[in-house]
Design a protein around this motif. Structure first.
Motif, PDB file in Angstrom:
ATOM      1  N   THR A   1       0.839  -1.205   0.000  1.00  0.00           N
ATOM      2  CA  THR A   1       0.000   0.000   0.000  1.00  0.00           C
ATOM      3  C   THR A   1       0.874   1.256   0.000  1.00  0.00           C
ATOM      4  O   THR A   1       0.617   2.221  -0.752  1.00  0.00           O
ATOM      5  CB  THR A   1      -0.947  -0.014   1.221  1.00  0.00           C
ATOM      6  N   ALA A   2       1.908   1.263   0.846  1.00  0.00           N
ATOM      7  CA  ALA A   2       2.783   2.440   0.905  1.00  0.00           C
ATOM      8  C   ALA A   2       3.511   2.625  -0.437  1.00  0.00           C
ATOM      9  O   ALA A   2       3.650   3.757  -0.936  1.00  0.00           O
ATOM     10  CB  ALA A   2       3.788   2.277   2.042  1.00  0.00           C
TER      11      ALA A   2
ATOM     12  N   GLN B   1       1.811   6.626  -6.813  1.00  0.00           N
ATOM     13  CA  GLN B   1       0.683   7.482  -7.237  1.00  0.00           C
ATOM     14  C   GLN B   1       1.036   8.953  -7.033  1.00  0.00           C
ATOM     15  O   GLN B   1       0.767   9.803  -7.887  1.00  0.00           O
ATOM     16  CB  GLN B   1      -0.576   7.135  -6.442  1.00  0.00           C
ATOM     17  N   MET B   2       1.698   9.279  -5.892  1.00  0.00           N
ATOM     18  CA  MET B   2       2.035  10.673  -5.602  1.00  0.00           C
ATOM     19  C   MET B   2       3.097  11.204  -6.570  1.00  0.00           C
ATOM     20  O   MET B   2       3.162  12.396  -6.848  1.00  0.00           O
ATOM     21  CB  MET B   2       2.516  10.818  -4.149  1.00  0.00           C
TER      22      MET B   2
ATOM     23  N   LEU C   1       2.938   1.761 -10.468  1.00  0.00           N
ATOM     24  CA  LEU C   1       3.674   0.697  -9.762  1.00  0.00           C
ATOM     25  C   LEU C   1       3.460  -0.596 -10.540  1.00  0.00           C
ATOM     26  O   LEU C   1       2.329  -0.976 -10.823  1.00  0.00           O
ATOM     27  CB  LEU C   1       3.141   0.547  -8.330  1.00  0.00           C
ATOM     28  N   PRO C   2       4.551  -1.299 -10.945  1.00  0.00           N
ATOM     29  CA  PRO C   2       4.356  -2.571 -11.659  1.00  0.00           C
ATOM     30  C   PRO C   2       3.537  -3.534 -10.795  1.00  0.00           C
ATOM     31  O   PRO C   2       3.736  -3.619  -9.589  1.00  0.00           O
ATOM     32  CB  PRO C   2       5.775  -3.101 -11.855  1.00  0.00           C
TER      33      PRO C   2
ATOM     34  N   THR D   1      -0.113  11.380   3.455  1.00  0.00           N
ATOM     35  CA  THR D   1       0.406  11.803   2.142  1.00  0.00           C
ATOM     36  C   THR D   1       1.852  12.308   2.239  1.00  0.00           C
ATOM     37  O   THR D   1       2.396  12.834   1.271  1.00  0.00           O
ATOM     38  CB  THR D   1      -0.485  12.919   1.553  1.00  0.00           C
ATOM     39  N   ASN D   2       2.439  12.120   3.398  1.00  0.00           N
ATOM     40  CA  ASN D   2       3.819  12.568   3.592  1.00  0.00           C
ATOM     41  C   ASN D   2       4.788  11.535   3.000  1.00  0.00           C
ATOM     42  O   ASN D   2       4.763  10.349   3.381  1.00  0.00           O
ATOM     43  CB  ASN D   2       4.046  12.717   5.110  1.00  0.00           C
ATOM     44  N   VAL D   3       5.647  11.978   2.075  1.00  0.00           N
ATOM     45  CA  VAL D   3       6.530  11.047   1.352  1.00  0.00           C
ATOM     46  C   VAL D   3       7.486  10.326   2.305  1.00  0.00           C
ATOM     47  O   VAL D   3       7.675   9.105   2.224  1.00  0.00           O
ATOM     48  CB  VAL D   3       7.322  11.803   0.251  1.00  0.00           C
ATOM     49  N   ALA D   4       8.067  11.092   3.245  1.00  0.00           N
ATOM     50  CA  ALA D   4       9.040  10.479   4.161  1.00  0.00           C
ATOM     51  C   ALA D   4       8.351   9.397   4.995  1.00  0.00           C
ATOM     52  O   ALA D   4       8.897   8.291   5.180  1.00  0.00           O
ATOM     53  CB  ALA D   4       9.638  11.548   5.070  1.00  0.00           C
TER      54      ALA D   4
END
Ligand code: SF4
Ligand code: SF4
Length: 463
Positions: free
Chosen positions: A170-171, A177-178, A183-184, A199-202
């Motif tokens: 999921t992550a 997506q962001m 994603l393959p 929604t934080n990338v880190a």
């Protein structure tokens, strides 16, 4: 690079430790009596395919069979993702198998659906084992303490592994997506969960890596937990079924030395084969009749003890157990495994006197001289067996508890003359009268004489 080195070290340690434990277990199995199991390859192959790989005997009970099938297929298919994680971990790649294209899409989708179904199956299994009152099959005295804890640990670990997989996917999906990338793979369950993540990338990167490491470290730990657990059957069921008996179920093995003795009595020309000797030609001490401890059982019985799933199907159909006797064929098999580990090698997590004194039918007072017979299995349990073979018929991995029971009974009768009194009376009747009844052979036809006497009466008298 650092991650790859760390991963390699973990991989080597995990498989090294597992191999060390497997060696110990192999040595435990080989303490058993020698038995030639060569030949019949085609028949054994077919049996293994049907019973171990195809789970044929599980389907006698449909609901648990379907639940087990989900977990089993999930285990097989999810291994593809584990293989990918190993390659990624070693070479620093990301989703190495993506070159498979549509096949990869299908694999990932199947993985996720099976992982979700595994969670449902695990919840059902947990309920079956822990409901109050528990199902009868999971509530025998031999299942207290460690075996119950072991069964639950396996279920909890499976939940953790599946959750880690979903976190990772999921992550990863959300990160892609962001970044506006695809994603393959296809991830039907993660697609439903993706909105739940921040929604934080880190944070997402930490979640993805945590899921990735938790999944693979969980598998390494699980691998090394297996040899101490009933769950070792996922490996041992295959050799266990391969080496299971091919002769008809009711057929008992004869004691060779006694067979030879009888042949010599019946036929003076029969030459008794010489007793086996040691490698240096010296005479070997004669093997005991029957089995007192694990070394006296054939090695295949010790192998079978390692393939037992502790499912209790045998005990649930055992007429002795159902009528309240002490005998539980599952306990005989569990006792055999406990005894061989107590006496020889224990795996990483030793299972001490696993189900506690309160569950034993006779407290053991002399631990130093304890043996399988009397130390763990009591004569009362053994003599309760009707030799009906119901336990053998019902076992999903072809274990034969009856064979061990018969071997221990043989020891009691032939080495200790410790048969129950009712049997001793029968033995002496056979010896003296040539029949199990307490009548002289000369009286054997009394019934016929009486019948003739009645028939010869004049009709008027008979009427
Ligand atoms: S063979 Fe013995 S142990 Fe097995 S089910 Fe029958 S009575 Fe029980
Ligand atoms: S002997 Fe077979 S039926 Fe009995 S508990 Fe073990 S696996 Fe189940």
């Amino acid at each position: 690079m650092l991650q790859s080195i760390l991963f390699l070290l973990l991989l080597v340690a995990a498989f090294g430790l597992f191999a060390w434990q497997v060696r110990k277990i192999r040595a435990n199995i080989l303490v058993g009596r020698d038995r030639d199991m060569s030949g019949n390859v085609a028949e054994r192959f077919q049996k293994t395919l049907l019973v171990a790989f195809g789970q044929q005997k599980m389907f006698k009970r449909l609901t648990p069979a379907l639940l087990h099938l989900i977990v089993y297929v999930g285990f097989l298919v999810i291994n593809v993702e584990v293989l990918e994680i190993v390659v990624d971990g070693l070479f620093g790649t990301h989703r190495f198998l993506k070159f498979l294209g549509p096949v990869y899409d299908g694999l990932m989708a199947t993985n996720e659906i099976l992982a979700a179904l595994v969670l449902v199956a695990v919840a059902a299994f947990w309920w079956r084992r822990n409901s109050n009152p528990p199902l009868k099959r999971f509530s025998g005295p031999e299942l207290r303490l460690w075996p119950k804890l072991d069964a639950n640990i396996i279920l909890y670990v499976e939940v953790v592994l599946m959750m880690a997989l979903f976190f990772m996917n999921t992550a990863d999906l959300k990160l892609h997506q962001m970044e506006g990338q695809d994603l393959p793979g296809t991830f039907p369950v993660s697609n439903l969960l993706v909105g739940l993540l921040p929604t934080n990338v880190a944070t997402l990167e930490v979640l993805e890596r945590t899921g990735w490491w938790a999944h693979i470290i969980g598998i390494f730990l699980f691998l090394n937990y297996l040899p101490s657990s009933k769950h070792f059957h996922i490996i041992m069921a295959f050799p266990g079924v391969w080496y299971s008996r091919l002769v008809p179920q009711g057929q008992f093995s004869n004691v060779e030395s006694i067979t030879n003795e009888v042949k010599a009595m019946m036929d003076p020309s029969f030459v008794v084969p010489p007793a086996p000797t040691a490698a240096d030609g010296s005479a070997l001490a004669p093997a005991p009749f029957g089995a007192k401890d694990v070394e006296d059982l054939p090695w295949t019985n010790l192998l079978a003890a390692y393939s037992c799933t502790e499912c209790g199907r045998c005990t649930s159909v055992c007429p002795a157990n159902l009528t309240g006797k002490l005998l539980s064929p599952r306990k005989i098999i569990m006792d055999t495994r406990d005894r061989v580990e107590e006496k020889y090698n224990s795996p990483l997590i030793f299972q001490p006197n696993v189900y506690g004194a309160e569950a034993k039918h006779e407290p053991i007072t002399d631990l130093a001289n304890a043996t399988l017979l009397r130390g763990k299995v009591t004569p009362e349990e053994l003599w309760a067996c009707t030799t009906c073979n119901a336990c053998v018929e019902s076992c999903p991995v072809n274990i034969n508890p009856l064979e061990s029971i018969i071997e221990m009974r043989r020891f009691l009768v032939l080495e200790e003359s410790a048969a129950p009194n009712s049997l001793n009376v029968m033995f002496s009747n056979i010896e003296n009268n040539g029949a199990p009844w307490a009548f002289s052979p000369s009286d054997r036809f009394n019934w016929a004489d009486e019948l003739f006497a009645t028939e010869k009466q004049p009709a008027a008298v008979v009427a």
